[in-house]
Design a protein around this motif. Structure first.
Motif, mmCIF file in Angstrom:
data_model
loop_
_atom_site.group_PDB
_atom_site.id
_atom_site.type_symbol
_atom_site.label_atom_id
_atom_site.label_comp_id
_atom_site.label_asym_id
_atom_site.label_seq_id
_atom_site.Cartn_x
_atom_site.Cartn_y
_atom_site.Cartn_z
ATOM 1 N N GLN A 1 14.942 7.027 -5.446
ATOM 2 C CA GLN A 1 15.137 6.832 -6.881
ATOM 3 C C GLN A 1 13.836 6.383 -7.541
ATOM 4 O OE1 GLN A 1 18.352 4.020 -7.333
ATOM 5 N NE2 GLN A 1 19.901 5.588 -7.068
ATOM 6 N N PRO A 2 13.690 6.640 -8.826
ATOM 7 C CA PRO A 2 12.515 6.130 -9.547
ATOM 8 C C PRO A 2 12.400 4.616 -9.382
ATOM 9 C CG PRO A 2 13.677 7.708 -10.901
ATOM 10 C CD PRO A 2 14.545 7.476 -9.689
ATOM 11 N N GLY A 3 11.180 4.168 -9.142
ATOM 12 C CA GLY A 3 10.934 2.755 -8.896
ATOM 13 C C GLY A 3 11.025 2.353 -7.445
ATOM 14 N N GLY A 4 11.507 3.247 -6.603
ATOM 15 C CA GLY A 4 11.649 2.949 -5.187
ATOM 16 C C GLY A 4 10.370 3.165 -4.405
ATOM 17 N N SER A 5 10.491 3.020 -3.087
ATOM 18 C CA SER A 5 9.324 3.119 -2.198
ATOM 19 C C SER A 5 9.630 4.017 -1.009
ATOM 20 C CB SER A 5 8.942 1.730 -1.673
ATOM 21 O OG SER A 5 8.567 0.867 -2.708
ATOM 22 N N LEU A 6 8.584 4.656 -0.521
ATOM 23 C CA LEU A 6 8.634 5.409 0.724
ATOM 24 C C LEU A 6 7.322 5.176 1.461
ATOM 25 C CD1 LEU A 6 10.072 8.900 -0.356
ATOM 26 C CD2 LEU A 6 11.199 7.248 1.144
ATOM 27 N N ARG A 7 7.371 5.277 2.781
ATOM 28 C CA ARG A 7 6.148 5.231 3.564
ATOM 29 C C ARG A 7 6.047 6.503 4.399
ATOM 30 N NH1 ARG A 7 3.826 1.167 8.275
ATOM 31 N NH2 ARG A 7 5.395 2.238 9.535
ATOM 32 N N LEU A 8 5.000 7.238 4.153
ATOM 33 C CA LEU A 8 4.732 8.445 4.928
ATOM 34 C C LEU A 8 3.831 8.092 6.109
ATOM 35 C CD1 LEU A 8 4.001 11.050 2.097
ATOM 36 C CD2 LEU A 8 6.205 10.308 3.050
ATOM 37 N N SER A 9 4.059 8.797 7.215
ATOM 38 C CA SER A 9 3.217 8.646 8.399
ATOM 39 C C SER A 9 2.600 9.990 8.745
ATOM 40 C CB SER A 9 4.038 8.146 9.585
ATOM 41 O OG SER A 9 4.605 6.884 9.340
ATOM 42 N N CYS A 10 1.416 9.932 9.298
ATOM 43 C CA CYS A 10 0.715 11.129 9.755
ATOM 44 C C CYS A 10 0.229 10.853 11.175
ATOM 45 C CB CYS A 10 -0.450 11.437 8.834
ATOM 46 S SG CYS A 10 -1.508 12.800 9.387
ATOM 47 N N ALA A 11 0.908 11.445 12.139
ATOM 48 C CA ALA A 11 0.520 11.280 13.546
ATOM 49 C C ALA A 11 -0.456 12.385 13.917
ATOM 50 C CB ALA A 11 1.758 11.338 14.433
ATOM 51 N N VAL A 12 -1.596 11.986 14.463
ATOM 52 C CA VAL A 12 -2.631 12.975 14.753
ATOM 53 C C VAL A 12 -2.877 13.058 16.256
ATOM 54 C CG1 VAL A 12 -3.682 12.417 12.532
ATOM 55 C CG2 VAL A 12 -4.664 11.488 14.631
ATOM 56 N N SER B 1 -3.588 9.187 -10.883
ATOM 57 C CA SER B 1 -2.139 9.223 -11.075
ATOM 58 C C SER B 1 -1.383 8.300 -10.110
ATOM 59 C CB SER B 1 -1.626 10.657 -10.936
ATOM 60 O OG SER B 1 -1.899 11.163 -9.648
ATOM 61 N N VAL B 2 -2.024 7.909 -9.003
ATOM 62 C CA VAL B 2 -1.325 7.070 -8.021
ATOM 63 C C VAL B 2 -1.991 5.726 -7.815
ATOM 64 C CG1 VAL B 2 -0.543 9.159 -6.835
ATOM 65 C CG2 VAL B 2 -2.507 7.886 -5.931
ATOM 66 N N LYS B 3 -3.162 5.525 -8.407
ATOM 67 C CA LYS B 3 -3.898 4.287 -8.211
ATOM 68 C C LYS B 3 -3.057 3.079 -8.630
ATOM 69 C CE LYS B 3 -8.216 4.780 -8.972
ATOM 70 N NZ LYS B 3 -9.517 4.969 -9.649
ATOM 71 N N GLY B 4 -3.030 2.073 -7.772
ATOM 72 C CA GLY B 4 -2.235 0.883 -8.042
ATOM 73 C C GLY B 4 -0.811 0.969 -7.536
ATOM 74 N N ARG B 5 -0.375 2.155 -7.144
ATOM 75 C CA ARG B 5 0.994 2.333 -6.647
ATOM 76 C C ARG B 5 1.018 2.756 -5.174
ATOM 77 N NH1 ARG B 5 4.068 6.272 -8.601
ATOM 78 N NH2 ARG B 5 2.329 7.630 -9.191
ATOM 79 N N PHE B 6 0.040 3.529 -4.753
ATOM 80 C CA PHE B 6 -0.017 4.040 -3.388
ATOM 81 C C PHE B 6 -1.111 3.303 -2.616
ATOM 82 C CE2 PHE B 6 1.664 8.672 -4.127
ATOM 83 C CZ PHE B 6 2.769 8.151 -4.783
ATOM 84 N N THR B 7 -0.873 3.138 -1.315
ATOM 85 C CA THR B 7 -1.858 2.503 -0.443
ATOM 86 C C THR B 7 -1.967 3.304 0.854
ATOM 87 O OG1 THR B 7 -1.309 0.311 -1.313
ATOM 88 C CG2 THR B 7 -2.531 0.401 0.759
ATOM 89 N N VAL B 8 -3.173 3.697 1.193
ATOM 90 C CA VAL B 8 -3.418 4.423 2.438
ATOM 91 C C VAL B 8 -3.986 3.448 3.469
ATOM 92 C CG1 VAL B 8 -5.734 5.177 1.714
ATOM 93 C CG2 VAL B 8 -4.485 6.459 3.475
ATOM 94 N N ASN C 1 4.747 3.102 -3.619
ATOM 95 C CA ASN C 1 5.612 2.192 -4.369
ATOM 96 C C ASN C 1 5.742 2.655 -5.812
ATOM 97 O OD1 ASN C 1 5.762 0.539 -2.050
ATOM 98 N ND2 ASN C 1 3.972 -0.650 -2.687
ATOM 99 N N SER C 2 6.713 2.095 -6.497
ATOM 100 C CA SER C 2 6.937 2.407 -7.917
ATOM 101 C C SER C 2 6.952 3.915 -8.142
ATOM 102 C CB SER C 2 5.857 1.748 -8.782
ATOM 103 O OG SER C 2 5.853 0.354 -8.601
ATOM 104 N N LEU C 3 7.711 4.600 -7.327
ATOM 105 C CA LEU C 3 7.737 6.062 -7.383
ATOM 106 C C LEU C 3 8.254 6.560 -8.726
ATOM 107 C CD1 LEU C 3 8.971 6.778 -3.779
ATOM 108 C CD2 LEU C 3 6.853 7.653 -4.787
ATOM 109 N N LYS C 4 7.687 7.678 -9.158
ATOM 110 C CA LYS C 4 8.050 8.317 -10.415
ATOM 111 C C LYS C 4 8.532 9.731 -10.127
ATOM 112 C CE LYS C 4 4.304 5.875 -12.800
ATOM 113 N NZ LYS C 4 3.083 6.042 -13.646
#
Length: 124
Positions: A13-24, A63-70, A84-87
């Protein structure tokens, strides 16, 4: 052969969070920079974030600065994208990709190998 496998996408939902993973695998994560890129429906692929191998510096699109963290865990051969703070406009297929350089780039044509992508959908 380098391989990158994304996971963690889904519907949020808008305002929610997800964490993506990238296994290499197939290359030394310590030596190269990893980017996160996305492609929204009907739009060109764009760079979202990058983490440098040289000094661990991180870069973000406006567009993602302040909301996403790598971040990266070299011991686990995994790179993460905390969103975070997904739109709704974050809805896209998200890809991780390796750039065989120590420096970052947000240009999609400067990445050498890509994962298969994971779908992120943001909707109420």
């Amino acid at each position: 052969q380098p391989q990158l496998v994304e996971s963690g996408g889904g519907l949020e939902q808008p305002g929610g969070s997800l964490r993506l993973s990238c296994a290499v695998s197939g290359f030394n994560l310590d030596l190269y920079s990893i980017g996160w890129l996305r492609q929204a429906p009907g739009k060109d692929r764009e760079g979202v974030s990058c983490i440098s191998a040289r000094d661990g510096r991180t870069y973000y699109s406006e567009s993602v600065k302040g909301r996403f963290t790598v971040s990266r865990d070299n011991a686990k051969n995994t790179v993460y994208l905390q969103m975070n703070s997904l739109k709704p406009e974050d809805t896209a297929v998200y890809y991780c990709a390796v750039r065989f350089r120590t420096t970052c780039s947000m240009r999609i044509d400067e990445y050498d190998f890509w994962g298969q992508g994971t779908q992120v959908s943001v909707s109420s």
